[in-house]
Write a protein that holds these residues in place. Structure first.
Motif, PDB file in Angstrom:
ATOM      1  N   MET A 184      28.154  24.736 -67.421  1.00  0.00           N
ATOM      2  CA  MET A 184      29.454  24.752 -68.090  1.00  0.00           C
ATOM      3  C   MET A 184      30.463  23.902 -67.302  1.00  0.00           C
ATOM      4  O   MET A 184      31.249  23.153 -67.880  1.00  0.00           O
ATOM      5  CB  MET A 184      29.940  26.190 -68.196  1.00  0.00           C
ATOM      6  CG  MET A 184      31.253  26.299 -68.905  1.00  0.00           C
ATOM      7  SD  MET A 184      31.804  27.993 -68.955  1.00  0.00           S
ATOM      8  CE  MET A 184      31.012  28.530 -70.420  1.00  0.00           C
ATOM      9  N   VAL A 185      30.389  23.989 -65.972  1.00  0.00           N
ATOM     10  CA  VAL A 185      31.304  23.203 -65.130  1.00  0.00           C
ATOM     11  C   VAL A 185      31.055  21.716 -65.373  1.00  0.00           C
ATOM     12  O   VAL A 185      31.993  20.921 -65.558  1.00  0.00           O
ATOM     13  CB  VAL A 185      31.102  23.559 -63.632  1.00  0.00           C
ATOM     14  CG1 VAL A 185      31.934  22.654 -62.734  1.00  0.00           C
ATOM     15  CG2 VAL A 185      31.445  25.028 -63.397  1.00  0.00           C
ATOM     16  N   TYR A 215      32.259  33.530 -61.939  1.00  0.00           N
ATOM     17  CA  TYR A 215      31.745  33.144 -63.258  1.00  0.00           C
ATOM     18  C   TYR A 215      31.341  31.660 -63.266  1.00  0.00           C
ATOM     19  O   TYR A 215      30.234  31.314 -63.665  1.00  0.00           O
ATOM     20  CB  TYR A 215      32.826  33.424 -64.320  1.00  0.00           C
ATOM     21  CG  TYR A 215      32.456  32.911 -65.684  1.00  0.00           C
ATOM     22  CD1 TYR A 215      31.564  33.618 -66.486  1.00  0.00           C
ATOM     23  CD2 TYR A 215      32.978  31.700 -66.149  1.00  0.00           C
ATOM     24  CE1 TYR A 215      31.204  33.132 -67.737  1.00  0.00           C
ATOM     25  CE2 TYR A 215      32.623  31.205 -67.390  1.00  0.00           C
ATOM     26  CZ  TYR A 215      31.737  31.923 -68.183  1.00  0.00           C
ATOM     27  OH  TYR A 215      31.381  31.432 -69.409  1.00  0.00           O
ATOM     28  N   TYR A 216      32.232  30.791 -62.802  1.00  0.00           N
ATOM     29  CA  TYR A 216      31.914  29.357 -62.812  1.00  0.00           C
ATOM     30  C   TYR A 216      30.812  29.020 -61.800  1.00  0.00           C
ATOM     31  O   TYR A 216      29.975  28.160 -62.061  1.00  0.00           O
ATOM     32  CB  TYR A 216      33.164  28.522 -62.533  1.00  0.00           C
ATOM     33  CG  TYR A 216      34.101  28.446 -63.719  1.00  0.00           C
ATOM     34  CD1 TYR A 216      33.699  27.833 -64.901  1.00  0.00           C
ATOM     35  CD2 TYR A 216      35.388  28.976 -63.660  1.00  0.00           C
ATOM     36  CE1 TYR A 216      34.548  27.763 -65.997  1.00  0.00           C
ATOM     37  CE2 TYR A 216      36.233  28.911 -64.749  1.00  0.00           C
ATOM     38  CZ  TYR A 216      35.818  28.299 -65.916  1.00  0.00           C
ATOM     39  OH  TYR A 216      36.650  28.223 -66.994  1.00  0.00           O
ATOM     40  N   LYS A 249      27.425  19.211 -53.455  1.00  0.00           N
ATOM     41  CA  LYS A 249      27.847  20.618 -53.343  1.00  0.00           C
ATOM     42  C   LYS A 249      29.380  20.701 -53.311  1.00  0.00           C
ATOM     43  O   LYS A 249      29.988  21.534 -53.980  1.00  0.00           O
ATOM     44  CB  LYS A 249      27.242  21.208 -52.061  1.00  0.00           C
ATOM     45  CG  LYS A 249      27.680  22.616 -51.731  1.00  0.00           C
ATOM     46  CD  LYS A 249      26.929  23.106 -50.488  1.00  0.00           C
ATOM     47  CE  LYS A 249      27.507  24.364 -49.895  1.00  0.00           C
ATOM     48  NZ  LYS A 249      28.691  24.150 -49.063  1.00  0.00           N
ATOM     49  N   ASN A 250      29.987  19.794 -52.542  1.00  0.00           N
ATOM     50  CA  ASN A 250      31.456  19.814 -52.441  1.00  0.00           C
ATOM     51  C   ASN A 250      32.122  19.538 -53.784  1.00  0.00           C
ATOM     52  O   ASN A 250      33.130  20.156 -54.125  1.00  0.00           O
ATOM     53  CB  ASN A 250      31.945  18.760 -51.446  1.00  0.00           C
ATOM     54  CG  ASN A 250      31.670  19.136 -50.001  1.00  0.00           C
ATOM     55  OD1 ASN A 250      31.228  20.243 -49.715  1.00  0.00           O
ATOM     56  ND2 ASN A 250      31.910  18.215 -49.085  1.00  0.00           N
ATOM     57  N   ALA A 285      35.395  21.727 -58.033  1.00  0.00           N
ATOM     58  CA  ALA A 285      35.593  21.931 -59.477  1.00  0.00           C
ATOM     59  C   ALA A 285      35.729  23.417 -59.783  1.00  0.00           C
ATOM     60  O   ALA A 285      36.662  23.845 -60.482  1.00  0.00           O
ATOM     61  CB  ALA A 285      34.428  21.324 -60.254  1.00  0.00           C
ATOM     62  N   VAL A 286      34.829  24.216 -59.227  1.00  0.00           N
ATOM     63  CA  VAL A 286      34.848  25.666 -59.474  1.00  0.00           C
ATOM     64  C   VAL A 286      36.177  26.263 -58.986  1.00  0.00           C
ATOM     65  O   VAL A 286      36.822  27.047 -59.698  1.00  0.00           O
ATOM     66  CB  VAL A 286      33.650  26.341 -58.764  1.00  0.00           C
ATOM     67  CG1 VAL A 286      33.830  27.848 -58.707  1.00  0.00           C
ATOM     68  CG2 VAL A 286      32.345  25.985 -59.469  1.00  0.00           C
ATOM     69  N   ASN A 287      36.605  25.883 -57.800  1.00  0.00           N
ATOM     70  CA  ASN A 287      37.842  26.450 -57.255  1.00  0.00           C
ATOM     71  C   ASN A 287      39.055  26.082 -58.102  1.00  0.00           C
ATOM     72  O   ASN A 287      39.922  26.908 -58.358  1.00  0.00           O
ATOM     73  CB  ASN A 287      38.043  26.011 -55.806  1.00  0.00           C
ATOM     74  CG  ASN A 287      37.075  26.723 -54.866  1.00  0.00           C
ATOM     75  OD1 ASN A 287      36.489  27.738 -55.227  1.00  0.00           O
ATOM     76  ND2 ASN A 287      36.884  26.199 -53.677  1.00  0.00           N
ATOM     77  N   PHE A 288      39.110  24.840 -58.540  1.00  0.00           N
ATOM     78  CA  PHE A 288      40.234  24.426 -59.387  1.00  0.00           C
ATOM     79  C   PHE A 288      40.250  25.216 -60.690  1.00  0.00           C
ATOM     80  O   PHE A 288      41.301  25.665 -61.141  1.00  0.00           O
ATOM     81  CB  PHE A 288      40.128  22.927 -59.705  1.00  0.00           C
ATOM     82  CG  PHE A 288      41.032  22.092 -58.859  1.00  0.00           C
ATOM     83  CD1 PHE A 288      40.703  21.807 -57.550  1.00  0.00           C
ATOM     84  CD2 PHE A 288      42.224  21.605 -59.370  1.00  0.00           C
ATOM     85  CE1 PHE A 288      41.545  21.046 -56.756  1.00  0.00           C
ATOM     86  CE2 PHE A 288      43.076  20.839 -58.585  1.00  0.00           C
ATOM     87  CZ  PHE A 288      42.731  20.561 -57.282  1.00  0.00           C
TER      88      PHE A 288
END
Ligand code: ADP
Ligand code: TRP
Length: 329
Positions: free
Chosen positions: A298-299, A291-292, A63-64, A69-72
């Protein structure tokens, strides 16, 4: 006249997926990394092996990794311009880690502040935590990195990387590029809600995203002194003001200073001003983040593409290293 070839600098940094990233990570490192996409070739990775020194739960680690990844990506990491991957997708670093271990003295590792700090706080010492800087050296050296943007606490690890690289180069010739760390002098250490360095492992963080209520709770818990409402307050030593400095321009800070100097307002009011600034600052990134969050495939694809770019470079470097040390027999 012939134009001289411009050498692009390789900028590399990693972040551990050891918890929810916070505004200390943002100002200490992420912001600089994202901005540096225009200064050179950016290599950024999620240090999943390093996080294993503290995360021992499969679901939490997965999860982390996804959330970092999403936050970046939301905060501006551009996978078209930069190389962005998860550390464990390039296993070559583990081979280099072993090779470099043989060029790392025990004394060097024993002097590492982060190891000493963690063990002093009662975090059980194991070999992973002790040898952590050697893996970090492998991360940096395998990609011939020139510049490593980090927060203040990581400078020593970059210095250790240079020591290890020097020791290796002295034995086998000039194989590794010596990196330099890059620290933003203005934002060396962002204070947490308790006034100590903000850190995922201290429970004193302020989040960038997440529920408004949750962020409000964190901001309202920032520790202040007990100066009464009807007295003027000192802004210089105030944790709330220190955090305001990250979000406000000169003029806004002047206004805050006047508010501190004028009796009648309490720290709660200053905290609400800070809260507004935090929410405003990160609001523009929220849509991209959603979105991500809703497109995990996609991520994953972005990270896999990044890993294949990174792997090519790492594999080529390891050919040179293996050959130099006698492992190409
Ligand atoms: P944490 O201490 O929260 O676990 P990490 O060790 O994963 O953070 O650090 C990730 C990056 O963010 C590093 O470059 C680190 O120097 C930087 N960083 C972490 N906390 C802060 C802070 N409070 N102020 C400035 N930079 C920070
Ligand atoms: N140790 C870094 C941290 O905790 C994460 C990291 C791992 C890193 N490998 C790296 C940072 C290589 C820069 C370069 O923040």
């Amino acid at each position: 006249m012939k134009k001289s070839r411009i050498h692009t600098l390789r900028i590399l940094s990693g972040i551990q997926p050891s918890g929810t990233i916070h505004i200390g990570n943002y100002f200490g490192m992420i912001k600089k990394m994202v901005e540096s996409q225009d200064d050179g070739e950016l290599f950024a990775f999620i240090a999943s092996y390093h996080a294993m020194t503290s995360v021992k739960d499969k679901a939490i680690l997965e999860k982390n990794i996804f959330e970092v990844a999403v936050n970046f990506l939301a905060l501006g990491m551009d996978p078209e311009k930069s190389t962005f991957w998860v550390q464990h997708d390039v296993k070559e670093v583990l081979e280099l880690y072993w090779i470099l271990s043989n060029h790392t003295s025990m004394g060097l590792l024993e002097r590492a502040h982060s190891y000493k700090d963690k063990t002093a706080r009662g975090i059980g010492a194991n070999h992973g935590l002790f040898s952590y800087p050697v893996l970090m050296a492998a991360d940096i050296l395998i990609y011939d990195s020139n510049i490593v943007p980090v927060g203040k606490d990581q400078i020593q690890h970059v210095e250790m990387t240079r020591d290890i690289a020097n020791s290796f180069n002295n034995t086998y010739g000039e194989i590794f590029t010596l990196p330099v760390s890059k620290v933003d002098e203005n934002v060396q250490s962002v204070p947490g809600t308790d006034g100590a360095k903000m850190s995922k492992s201290y429970g004193n963080t302020i989040d960038m995203f997440g529920s408004k209520k949750g962020i409000k709770k964190q901001v309202m818990s920032v520790v202040t002194d007990s100066t009464a409402l009807e007295d003027a307050k000192d802004y210089i030593s105030c944790n709330v003001y220190k955090l305001c400095q990250l979000f406000m321009d000169e003029e806004e800070l002047k206004t805050m200073q006047n508010r501190y100097a004028t009796p009648g307002e309490g720290y709660g009011h200053f905290k609400l001003a800070l809260l507004d600034k935090i929410n405003d600052h990160f609001a523009p990134y929220a849509e991209k983040r959603d979105y991500y969050m809703n497109n995990p495939k996609m991520v994953k694809e972005i990270l896999e593409n990044g890993a294949s770019k990174a792997r090519k470079i790492a594999a080529a470097k390891m050919e040179i290293v293996r050959d130099a040390v006698g492992l190409n027999y």
